[in-house]
Design an enzyme around this catalytic site. Structure first.
Site, PDB file in Angstrom:
ATOM      1  N   GLU A  23     -13.735  -0.595  10.240  1.00  0.00           N
ATOM      2  CA  GLU A  23     -12.856  -1.290   9.295  1.00  0.00           C
ATOM      3  C   GLU A  23     -12.165  -2.467   9.942  1.00  0.00           C
ATOM      4  OE1 GLU A  23     -10.957   2.032   6.234  1.00  0.00           O
ATOM      5  OE2 GLU A  23      -9.758   1.285   7.874  1.00  0.00           O
ATOM      6  N   TYR A  54      -9.762  -6.889   3.020  1.00  0.00           N
ATOM      7  CA  TYR A  54     -10.237  -5.644   3.640  1.00  0.00           C
ATOM      8  C   TYR A  54     -11.761  -5.691   3.688  1.00  0.00           C
ATOM      9  CZ  TYR A  54     -11.773  -0.828   4.097  1.00  0.00           C
ATOM     10  OH  TYR A  54     -12.417   0.296   4.524  1.00  0.00           O
TER      11      TYR A  54
END
Lengths: 284, 370
Positions: B189, B101
């Site tokens: 993101e 991530y």
């Protein structure tokens, strides 16, 4: 005493000749604020009633500034005031990009300047000075310090306080944006140090975790009684409730979490705005 | 303003972030030509602005042409959390060895942009933050200096990479940070950022642009008609410049100032009512604004009452009263007004048969108990 501004503070208004600027500059001066001038580049030398207009902040010889310029000019205007060390710099303007706000807050930290806002109604030390757009007639000088993320909700609660004989030392709107200058912590610190303030009202709302951090801060640093109200108990997640900063993301930022954190450190949270005066009377 | 996955991925590609791109279709008839180009198997991904697409059945793998056509038809016909799927991204699946991530957020308390990274990719980062916060690496970006390479290398190293892998991961992180800065994003993101035999690859993309910065980003002109972010009534309100949020109750609400409107919702709820909406008419509203606000909230069907809560500072109460009368509401209206020209407003409303309440709790109670 009071916090941030009083009758001696020399205040300059950036963007004083615009529609909003004119109205509020005149009203602030009428209230007794020591307005030393307005700034509108290109209009230096003119007079707005009995208020002189300057081309730059430097020429105005002020201690503090209030900004009414449109959002796209806020960064530059605020930098001008900060670089001269004026404090506080009160930014009334709404819709300032968050990148500009972060830049300004960092710059202000380096110059040790207090920024109020952006997207704030400003502040008032009743009977002394008005540095913002709050309706002055509902305020009364007294011992309650009030700090809030909202404008009109502040007026609502102030009105209830005044009607119940509870005057205010200073009332400050910290602004409804995600990134702001003076926050709950720095304002609570000032109220704790201010001799005139005997009790504190903190008005929060959904979004972020400023109220949770304030609860920890109150537990560790604040000896004066604090009463709170939190707006947005019925707000759905993921939707912005008017203020750019008022949005529940995932599980964080809910009213329940804020109320629980405040209750846990002994702060009474009113169920409805009109209950605030009673809670204050209970603790005073 | 939220961007769809494929829109965000286009920007990733522009900045040189290795990304699993593909083709967007709105019509199943166009699928075969794409399969001819990219081959099988394919991943079909619904393009909607809500999380949890996968769980809702909006992301499917297909191994044959028939399967692809059938699944594409299913996804294009479905609704995910109330949003109809109008676009489908068709791409080639990657061989995933591990999922990371990487993201940037605005940290409200630090008043800085924060870089977040974790070896626990592919799942909701909020869950990681809750269950194992030690697995999230955080680095703050100086708002004046901006993101620096060394910060990205340091984060890549802390994620357990070295040598060329560290450098290529750092380069991706740096480019992502640049997009955040250049595009005035409030959130960006890559989740997951996959490790594949060919290197790192962004398999998904999330990008939210700060609405207040749109004046300096003409590339993101908001197409309200096409936007999935808002309901139909919300779109009309947005065009009128009013902050409106549609809710599922039956008491319409109009107030001035976001905080006071939120409190109005809460008070209605406290007395057992259910708010139908949030509408902030703002400061200094005139009769026309009020009429428009009433038009907007009454677009929602099933309203049983309307609660109007105005604390008039720069707002003149008589203007609001005139706006109410001009609109001629067909649903019972409960008005609480205080402040500038309150008496004039009372006369106007009383002469038309409306009561003017002085406290918000009294008016709210009346609106609920009607």
């Amino acid at each position: 005493m009071s916090i941030l501004v009083d009758e001696k503070t020399k205040v300059v208004v950036q963007g004083a000749t615009g529609h909003q600027g004119q109205f509020h500059t005149t009203r602030m001066k009428g209230y007794g604020t020591n307005i030393v001038g307005g700034v509108t580049p290109g209009k230096g030398g003119q007079m707005m009633g009995d208020i002189p207009i300057f081309d730059s902040v430097e020429e105005a010889d002020a201690d503090a500034s209030i900004i009414f310029v449109p959002a796209r000019f806020v960064k530059s205007s605020a930098l001008e005031a900060i670089s001269l060390g004026l404090s506080p710099v009160v930014c009334i303007t709404e819709h300032v990009p968050v990148k500009d706000a972060m830049f300004l807050m960092d710059y202000a930290r380096q110059y040790d300047v207090d920024i109020v806002g952006p997207n704030t109604p400003g502040l008032i030390s009743p009977g002394k000075a008005l540095a913002g757009i709050l309706p002055p007639h509902i305020f009364e000088r007294g011992e309650v310090g009030l700090v809030s993320r909202s404008g009109t909700l502040t007026y609502e609660i102030i009105d209830e306080l005044t009607k119940n004989g509870l005057g205010q030392s200073t009332a400050l709107g910290i602004g409804g944006d995600p990134v702001i200058g003076m926050d709950f912590l720095s304002t609570l610190e000032r109220f704790e140090a201010d001799k005139e303030t005997k009790a504190i009202v903190m008005i929060g709302e959904i979004g972020g975790n400023a109220e949770e951090l304030a609860a920890e801060y109150i537990r560790d640093n604040i000896t004066k009684p604090v009463v709170s109200y939190i707006a947005g108990k019925t707000a759905p997640p993921g939707k912005r409730m008017g203020h750019a900063g008022a949005v529940i993301s995932g599980k964080s930022g809910t009213a329940e979490s804020k109320i629980a954190a405040l209750n846990a450190v002994g702060v009474q949270v009113a169920t409805m705005p009109h209950e605030v005066p009673k809670l204050i009377k209970d603790v005073l | 303003m939220k961007l769809l996955e494929y829109e965000a991925k286009d920007i990733f590609v522009e900045y040189g972030i290795p990304t699993s791109t593909g083709y967007v279709i709105e019509d199943v008839d166009n699928l075969k030509a794409i399969l001819y180009k990219i081959g099988l198997p394919v991943i079909l991904k619904a393009q909607v602005l809500v999380g949890g697409r996968g769980k809702a059945g909006g992301i499917k793998m297909a191994k044959t042409e028939d399967e692809a056509v059938q699944k594409a038809r299913d996804i294009l016909g479905m609704e995910i959390k109330g949003l109809p799927v109008k676009k489908l991204l068709v791409c080639t699946p990657s061989e995933i060895q591990k999922e990371l991530y990487v993201g940037f957020v605005v940290d409200r308390n630090k008043k800085k942009m924060a870089l977040l990274a974790s070896t626990e990719g592919g799942i909701d980062i909020e869950q990681v933050a809750e269950k194992s916060p030690e697995k999230i690496i955080k680095e703050y970006i100086d708002p004046i200096i901006g993101i620096q390479d060394y910060q990205c290398r340091s984060v890549a190293k802390k994620l357990g990479f070295d040598g060329n892998n560290m450098l290529s991961l750092a380069s991706i992180i740096y480019k992502l940070g640049k997009i955040m800065e250049d595009k005035d994003a409030e959130l960006i993101e890559i989740n997951p950022l996959a490790i594949t035999p060919k290197g790192f690859e962004a398999l998904d993309a999330k990008l939210v642009i700060d609405d207040n910065s749109l004046y300096r980003h003409k590339e993101f002109e908001l197409d309200l008609k096409e936007s999935q972010e808002f309901t139909e009534i919300e779109k009309v309100a947005k065009e009128a410049g009013l902050a409106y949020v549609e809710l599922d109750g039956d008491v319409g609400i109009i107030g001035c100032g976001a905080g006071l409107v939120m409190a109005s919702l809460d008070v209605i709820n406290h007395y057992g009512g259910k708010p139908a909406n949030f509408l902030d008419i703002g400061g200094g509203a005139n009769a026309d604004n009020m009429k428009k606000a009433l038009e907007i909230i009454t677009m929602k069907s099933g309203l049983k009452a309307i609660f109007i809560n105005i604390f008039g500072g720069i707002t003149k109460c008589d203007e609001i009263a005139n706006g109410i009368l001009e609109f001629k509401p067909t649903v019972p209206v409960y008005v609480r007004m205080m402040g500038t020209n309150e008496e004039k407003a009372r006369e106007i409303l009383n002469s038309a048969g409306y009561e003017l309440y002085q406290s918000m709790q009294e008016a709210a109670k009346a609106a609920v108990k009607r």
